[in-house]
Design an enzyme around this catalytic site. Structure first.
Site, mmCIF file in Angstrom:
data_model
loop_
_atom_site.group_PDB
_atom_site.id
_atom_site.type_symbol
_atom_site.label_atom_id
_atom_site.label_comp_id
_atom_site.label_asym_id
_atom_site.label_seq_id
_atom_site.Cartn_x
_atom_site.Cartn_y
_atom_site.Cartn_z
ATOM 1 N N LYS A 64 1.160 -0.956 -0.250
ATOM 2 C CA LYS A 64 -0.017 0.149 -0.010
ATOM 3 C C LYS A 64 1.143 1.181 -0.381
ATOM 4 C CE LYS A 64 0.799 1.480 4.505
ATOM 5 N NZ LYS A 64 0.920 2.880 4.710
ATOM 6 N N ASP A 83 -2.840 -1.541 10.474
ATOM 7 C CA ASP A 83 -2.937 -1.261 9.495
ATOM 8 C C ASP A 83 -3.925 -2.340 8.399
ATOM 9 O OD1 ASP A 83 -2.018 1.366 8.907
ATOM 10 O OD2 ASP A 83 0.188 0.226 7.457
ATOM 11 N N SER A 123 1.701 -6.166 7.494
ATOM 12 C CA SER A 123 0.185 -5.838 7.682
ATOM 13 C C SER A 123 -0.259 -6.894 6.748
ATOM 14 C CB SER A 123 -0.111 -4.175 7.440
ATOM 15 O OG SER A 123 0.102 -3.986 8.975
#
Length: 283
Positions: free
Chosen positions: A10, A136, A103
């Site tokens: 991300k 996250d 995460s």
């Protein structure tokens, strides 16, 4: 039975620190989006109740210090599961990079175990479990583009079409998120207007969205590691539409509206940093 889960990295298009909570954590407002740089988590039933974790990356702990291992233990504890599992973690996402590698691996493990063990848990339930592992993880359960608030537990998917390229540059050092958050002064930290950024993204107004992107943690991380600013400057000089640090750093991403421009940024960064990735934004 074998389950293979993709675990995308991300980036933070926007990250704002709203203030410190009474419990010592910070209230956050973020817009995250997935990019096509993926780890892969392969889960297989294993006799007995043993947890076997393997990885292609020798730097990865293969015990309870790994978020994948924690995810298995947490699900087994919550649902009284005695089954064993073998997990292979194929790492492509750089470690300690601000790209959510740990995460997203944990989120992929929870999704995979939900199938492997036929638990029938909803996405919301998985997000709640994931939050016990890391702030996250709830976002990573959903992936795509989302508005994330609270301590990270509130995730609102955004229907946007951000069809751009991203160039990721990971400097040679890592950054501890905990160390950066200790330096936050809510009264002096730079602010990012997440509400207007979300509105611009939802309107598919790319130029306006660029104007509102930002990261409240940049100043702190750059003060400790000025090389991050050098990466940003070099990317902008090469023609990036924007260059921002993601998370607490040190990775910097450049957004480019077309692949030709992204290629120019990649070429400019080769020899400057060893880890350079050209990826698509997965909104």
């Amino acid at each position: 039975m074998e389950i293979i889960e993709k675990a995308p990295a991300k980036i933070n298009l926007g990250l704002d620190i709203l203030g410190r909570r009474p419990d010592g954590y910070h209230d956050l407002a973020m817009i995250m989006v997935s990019v096509d740089l993926n780890d892969y988590v392969t889960l297989t039933d294993w006799p007995g109740d043993e947890i076997i974790l393997e990885s292609n990356n020798c730097r990865m702990p293969l015990n309870e210090r790994n978020d994948v291992y924690k995810s298995v233990c947490l699900l087994r504890e919550k649902y009284g599961i005695k089954r064993g599992v073998k997990i292979h973690l194929e790492k492509k996402i750089p470690i300690c990079a601000g790209l959510g590698g740990g995460s997203t691996d944990a989120a992929a493990t929870l999704r995979g175990l939900n199938q492997l063990w036929q638990l029938g848990l909803s996405q919301e339930h998985l997000r709640n479990i994931g939050f016990e592992i890391g702030s996250d993880v709830p976002y990573c359960i959903e992936a795509g583009c989302s508005l994330v608030t609270g301590k990270g537990e509130v995730v609102e998917p955004l229907a946007v079409d951000l069809s751009s390229w991203a160039v990721l540059v990971k400097p040679h050092f890592g950054i501890s998120t905990r160390t950066i958050f200790k330096e936050i002064d809510p009264h002096t930290i730079q602010r990012v207007d997440i509400t207007r950024l979300a509105a611009a993204l939802l309107a598919n107004d790319y130029p306006q969205a660029l104007a509102y992107m930002g990261n409240s943690l940049e100043d702190i991380s750059i003060s400790k590691h000025p090389f991050i600013q050098k990466v940003k400057d070099k990317m902008m000089k090469a023609g990036a539409d924007i260059a921002l640090m993601t998370g607490s750093g040190p990775t910097v991403f450049a957004l480019c509206a077309n692949e030709k421009r992204a290629d120019r940024v990649v070429n400019s960064m080769k020899g400057f940093c060893r880890e350079v990735y050209k990826v698509r934004v997965l909104s």
